[in-house]
Design a protein around this motif. Structure first.
Motif, PDB file in Angstrom:
ATOM      1  N   PRO A 171       0.804  -1.227   0.000  1.00 51.63           N
ATOM      2  CA  PRO A 171       0.000   0.000   0.000  1.00 51.63           C
ATOM      3  C   PRO A 171       0.837   1.278   0.000  1.00 51.63           C
ATOM      4  O   PRO A 171       0.488   2.258  -0.647  1.00 51.63           O
ATOM      5  CB  PRO A 171      -0.822  -0.127   1.290  1.00 51.63           C
ATOM      6  N   MET A 172       1.980   1.248   0.694  1.00 53.78           N
ATOM      7  CA  MET A 172       2.771   2.470   0.812  1.00 53.78           C
ATOM      8  C   MET A 172       3.500   2.832  -0.481  1.00 53.78           C
ATOM      9  O   MET A 172       3.938   3.972  -0.645  1.00 53.78           O
ATOM     10  CB  MET A 172       3.774   2.340   1.954  1.00 53.78           C
ATOM     11  N   VAL A 173       3.629   1.895  -1.422  1.00 52.24           N
ATOM     12  CA  VAL A 173       4.211   2.246  -2.723  1.00 52.24           C
ATOM     13  C   VAL A 173       3.372   3.334  -3.380  1.00 52.24           C
ATOM     14  O   VAL A 173       3.893   4.358  -3.851  1.00 52.24           O
ATOM     15  CB  VAL A 173       4.310   1.006  -3.633  1.00 52.24           C
ATOM     16  N   ALA A 174       2.062   3.128  -3.414  1.00 50.93           N
ATOM     17  CA  ALA A 174       1.175   4.121  -4.030  1.00 50.93           C
ATOM     18  C   ALA A 174       0.980   5.334  -3.126  1.00 50.93           C
ATOM     19  O   ALA A 174       1.022   6.480  -3.585  1.00 50.93           O
ATOM     20  CB  ALA A 174      -0.175   3.486  -4.345  1.00 50.93           C
ATOM     21  N   ILE A 175       0.770   5.102  -1.842  1.00 53.44           N
ATOM     22  CA  ILE A 175       0.479   6.209  -0.928  1.00 53.44           C
ATOM     23  C   ILE A 175       1.649   7.173  -0.838  1.00 53.44           C
ATOM     24  O   ILE A 175       1.475   8.400  -0.854  1.00 53.44           O
ATOM     25  CB  ILE A 175       0.104   5.667   0.467  1.00 53.44           C
ATOM     26  N   SER A 176       2.875   6.642  -0.764  1.00 55.88           N
ATOM     27  CA  SER A 176       4.043   7.517  -0.615  1.00 55.88           C
ATOM     28  C   SER A 176       4.241   8.421  -1.815  1.00 55.88           C
ATOM     29  O   SER A 176       4.755   9.529  -1.682  1.00 55.88           O
ATOM     30  CB  SER A 176       5.303   6.674  -0.389  1.00 55.88           C
ATOM     31  N   ARG A 177       3.833   7.961  -2.982  1.00 58.36           N
ATOM     32  CA  ARG A 177       3.960   8.788  -4.185  1.00 58.36           C
ATOM     33  C   ARG A 177       2.978   9.955  -4.193  1.00 58.36           C
ATOM     34  O   ARG A 177       3.160  10.916  -4.927  1.00 58.36           O
ATOM     35  CB  ARG A 177       3.784   7.923  -5.433  1.00 58.36           C
TER      36      ARG A 177
END
Length: 261
Positions: free
Chosen positions: A146-152
């Motif tokens: 999930p953090m791959v997309a959220i961090s962007r």
């Protein structure tokens, strides 16, 4: 609107020029089981191959999406877990890869892979009652994918706070952090989502599809490489029928007639 397909976990409807995709597992808080993910992928494939301009994605029931369905995962072995996570990843990538504008209309809580889905959409409209979290950081299984997309969407420091603390952030904070485009009162959510989608889909659909794909690519590149791709794409697109029509209609002070090519 016309309902398309026979699905168990989603409802896919087609209006004149928009799709409406509703996650429809309210009894499971719209948790993303493997079957649910496969149906989401099928729905996105249908949308991507259509002449529609966009899709508005929502969740039925009291929660937008609670993320992965742990009942699918608790006894899964490593190959099974990889298959599930790659299936989810394909769905998230498809939200950016299809030429249509993708929008999440978030009425309530979106956590973990549910928040990942939100972050993977092009646009997000949220109710003041919505909340967003990556709760794995306060448990035993960090929200890596999930953090791959959220961090962007929100940047490194805020991504660290969100993932390490695991707390719910409200819709106002999500907008300030860049995860959400617009926050409205619950009674205005449907209207606000359609209004933003209408503004985002006006003009040449062909130009937007190429533009969306190029923007995603340039965001992953160095500044120099991003400009190289952007210059070549913009120069090439200047020869398209819609680019020429856009320039001509501006100079002639008339409404354009898009050929979408």
């Amino acid at each position: 609107m016309k309902i398309l397909g026979k699905f168990r976990n989603i409802v896919l409807e087609r209006g004149d020029d928009l799709f409406y995709l509703t996650m429809n597992r309210p009894q499971r808080r719209n948790a993303l089981s493997l079957d649910h993910l496969k149906e989401l992928q099928t729905g996105l494939d249908i949308i991507g191959e259509s002449d529609a301009l966009g899709v508005i994605i929502s969740g039925a029931g009291p929660v937008f999406s609670a993320g992965h369905d742990f009942s699918d995962m608790v006894d899964a072995n490593l190959p099974e877990m990889r298959h599930l996570l790659w299936t989810c990843t394909k769905v998230m990538l498809s939200l950016g890869e299809i030429p249509q504008v993708t929008m999440a209309k978030v009425h309530a809580l979106a956590t973990a892979a549910g928040a990942q889905l939100v972050a993977s959409c092009d646009l997000v409209v949220a109710s003041t009652q919505a909340g967003f979290a990556a709760p794995g950081g306060r448990g035993g299984w960090f929200c890596h994918t999930p953090m791959v997309a959220i961090s962007r969407s929100i940047g490194q420091k805020r991504a660290m706070e969100m993932s390490l603390c695991g707390d719910v952030i409200d819709a106002k904070t999500a907008a300030e952090w860049g995860l959400v485009n617009k926050v409205v009162e619950p009674e205005s959510l449907d209207e606000a989502a359609v209004e933003l989608m209408r503004r985002a889909t006006r003009g040449s659909a062909f130009s937007k599809g190429v533009g969306k794909a190029t923007l995603h690519k340039t965001m992953e590149m160095s500044l120099k490489d991003a400009y190289a791709l952007a210059v070549e794409t913009m120069a090439s697109m200047s020869q398209s029928a819609d680019a020429k029509e856009g320039m001509a209609s501006f100079l002639e002070k008339r409404k354009p007639n898009w050929a979408n090519c």
